[in-house]
Design an enzyme around this catalytic site. Sequence first.
Site, PDB file in Angstrom:
ATOM      1  N   LYS A  76       1.835 -13.120   0.831  1.00 15.47           N
ATOM      2  CA  LYS A  76       0.816 -13.141   1.869  1.00 15.47           C
ATOM      3  C   LYS A  76      -0.185 -12.025   1.573  1.00 15.47           C
ATOM      4  O   LYS A  76       0.204 -10.907   1.221  1.00 15.47           O
ATOM      5  CB  LYS A  76       1.474 -12.941   3.233  1.00 15.47           C
ATOM      6  CG  LYS A  76       0.517 -12.948   4.406  1.00 15.47           C
ATOM      7  CD  LYS A  76       1.272 -12.809   5.724  1.00 15.47           C
ATOM      8  CE  LYS A  76       0.329 -12.750   6.909  1.00 15.47           C
ATOM      9  NZ  LYS A  76       1.057 -12.649   8.195  1.00 15.47           N
ATOM     10  N   SER A 152      -0.308 -15.417  11.689  1.00 18.11           N
ATOM     11  CA  SER A 152      -1.257 -15.132  10.639  1.00 18.11           C
ATOM     12  C   SER A 152      -0.767 -15.541   9.248  1.00 18.11           C
ATOM     13  O   SER A 152      -1.522 -15.455   8.281  1.00 18.11           O
ATOM     14  CB  SER A 152      -1.583 -13.631  10.628  1.00 18.11           C
ATOM     15  OG  SER A 152      -0.427 -12.850  10.360  1.00 18.11           O
ATOM     16  N   SER A 176       3.766 -14.132  13.862  1.00 20.46           N
ATOM     17  CA  SER A 176       3.074 -14.623  12.672  1.00 20.46           C
ATOM     18  C   SER A 176       3.966 -15.234  11.604  1.00 20.46           C
ATOM     19  O   SER A 176       3.460 -15.814  10.644  1.00 20.46           O
ATOM     20  CB  SER A 176       2.247 -13.492  12.045  1.00 20.46           C
ATOM     21  OG  SER A 176       1.164 -13.169  12.875  1.00 20.46           O
TER      22      SER A 176
END
Length: 494
Positions: A76, A152, A176
Site C-alpha cells: 500500500k 483507504s 481501512s
Amino acid sequence: MQEFADYAQYDALGLAALLARGEVSAAEVLHTAQCRADRAQPRLNALVRRMDAAADATLRAGLPAGVFSGVPYLLKDLMQAYAGVPMSMGSAALRDYVPAEDDVLVQRLKRAGLVIFGKTNVPEWGLVAYTEPKAFGATRNPWDLTRTPGGSSGGSAAAVAARIVPAAGANDGGGSIRIPAAYCGLFGLKPSRGRVSPGPEDGEVWMGAACEHALTRSVRDSAALLDAVAGAAPGDPFEIAPAGSFLTATQAPPPRLRIAFSVDSPLRTSVARDCVDAVHATARLLESLGHHVEEAAPRIDGMALMHAYLMLYFGEVAAQARELRALVAHARVVQLEPATRALAAIGEAISAGEYMRSQHRWNDFGRALGTHFAQYDLYLTPTTADLPPRIGELAPTPLQEHLLALAARLRAGGLLRRLGIVEQVAMRNLARTPFTQLANLTGVPAMSVPLHWSDAGLPVGVQFMGRFGSETLLFALAAELERAQPWAERAPAE
C-alpha cells in the site's frame, strides 16, 4: 515467458507450496502477476507505481527461504516505506518523497520471501473510506466498476479481488482494512494495537489507532502473514506477548463461543437491509456450529466516539500538514486537496486542552468494551452500513470544495467549525461506515469476513471484534466459518 495458467486458483500459501516443490518458477509467477496487473489496470486503476526492476533484482539476488518465498506482493502506498521508492500517500504534495529506509513491516515481508513489484492506490493520506485521490484518479471495484472498492486500502483490495495478487499490504486507522475487505469480498483483519511494529519512522501512528497488516482471499494467508510480520522492534513503546502461531490457530475449530451481535448503527443512522441480513445469516450459521449467539451491544455513546475520532482526525492532519516540508523540501500545503487543507485548518484551531479532553474519552470506550467482553467472547456487527458507494458519491460537492479551499486559504479553521461543512461531509462518510472506528480507538483486533453477497452480486462483510490480543481466537473462528461457507471460488468477472 508464458503465464502460469492456474495462477488465480491459488492463495499465497498455495503458490508458495508450488514454488517450493519446483512445479513453477518464481520468475513465471511474477510474470503472471505483472501481466494480470497490465490487463486489469486500465479498468481498475489499482496501482500507482510499478516496481518491476526491484522485483527482478530480488529474484537475481536469490530469495530467502521464507514461508512465502517467490510469491508476488503489492505494498500500500501509505505507511509501507520501501527504501528508494517514492511513497506519495495519494498526494501530489508528496510525489517526490522517497524514504531512505524500509519500514520494519517491509523488512519482514522481504524476509518472508515475498516479491514486491508495485504499490497500490490510496485516498490522500488515507483519510477517507473511498479511493479517489485527485493525484492518481479513482480506483474501481472489480465487482462493479461504477463503485468504489473502499478505502483507504482500496487499491490493494481491488488488486486482490481481481486476482492480480493473492494478498496485498493494507493498514487501518478507522476501518481501512475492514471496509475494503467488505466491499471487495475479501478477508481483512486489523490486529491489536502494537501487534505489528510501525517502526522505524513511528512508535505509534494516530495515537495508536492505526496499525499494519494485509488484505487476503484466504484466512490462512492472513494468519501466516501476521506470523511473519508480528512483533515489536527496538524502541517501540510496548510489546504484546507472543500468542503462538496464528496459522496453527486456523487448523482447529475454536471452543464454543459466546457471541453478542448488533445491527444498529452507533450513530443512529440507517443500515441497509443487505448488511442487516448478513449479520442475521451469520448468527444462524454460528448457532449451527454450536456457538451461543444473542443480541447485545456494549454501552458506548456512539456520537461521543465519533466526536473523539474526528478530533483525532483533525489534529493528526494538522500535524502532518506542518511536517510536509520535513519530507519534501518544495512541498506546500496548497498542493493538498481542499478537504485535506480544511481538515488541517480545523486542527490548527483546536486547543491542546480540547484535543486532550477528547483523547481521554478513549479510556471510557475501552472500559465499556472490556465490560462487554467480560460476558461475551466476541462482538458481531455489519462491517459497513451499506453496499459500496458509487464513484464520486461521497466526495465533497464542487461548492463544498470551493468553500473548503477558501476557508483553508484564509486559515479560518474556527469559522469552518462553526459552519459545520467539514463535519457534514465527515458524518456523511461515517454514516456509511459507523461500525469500524470502535476497534481503532480501543486497540482491540477486529476482522471482516466475506460471508454474504447481495442479490445484485455485491459482497457484504460482517465484522467480529475480540478482546485485546485475541487474534488467535479470531483466526480460529474465521477459518471455521470459511470451511462451513467457503468464499474463495467467488470472483468478479475479468
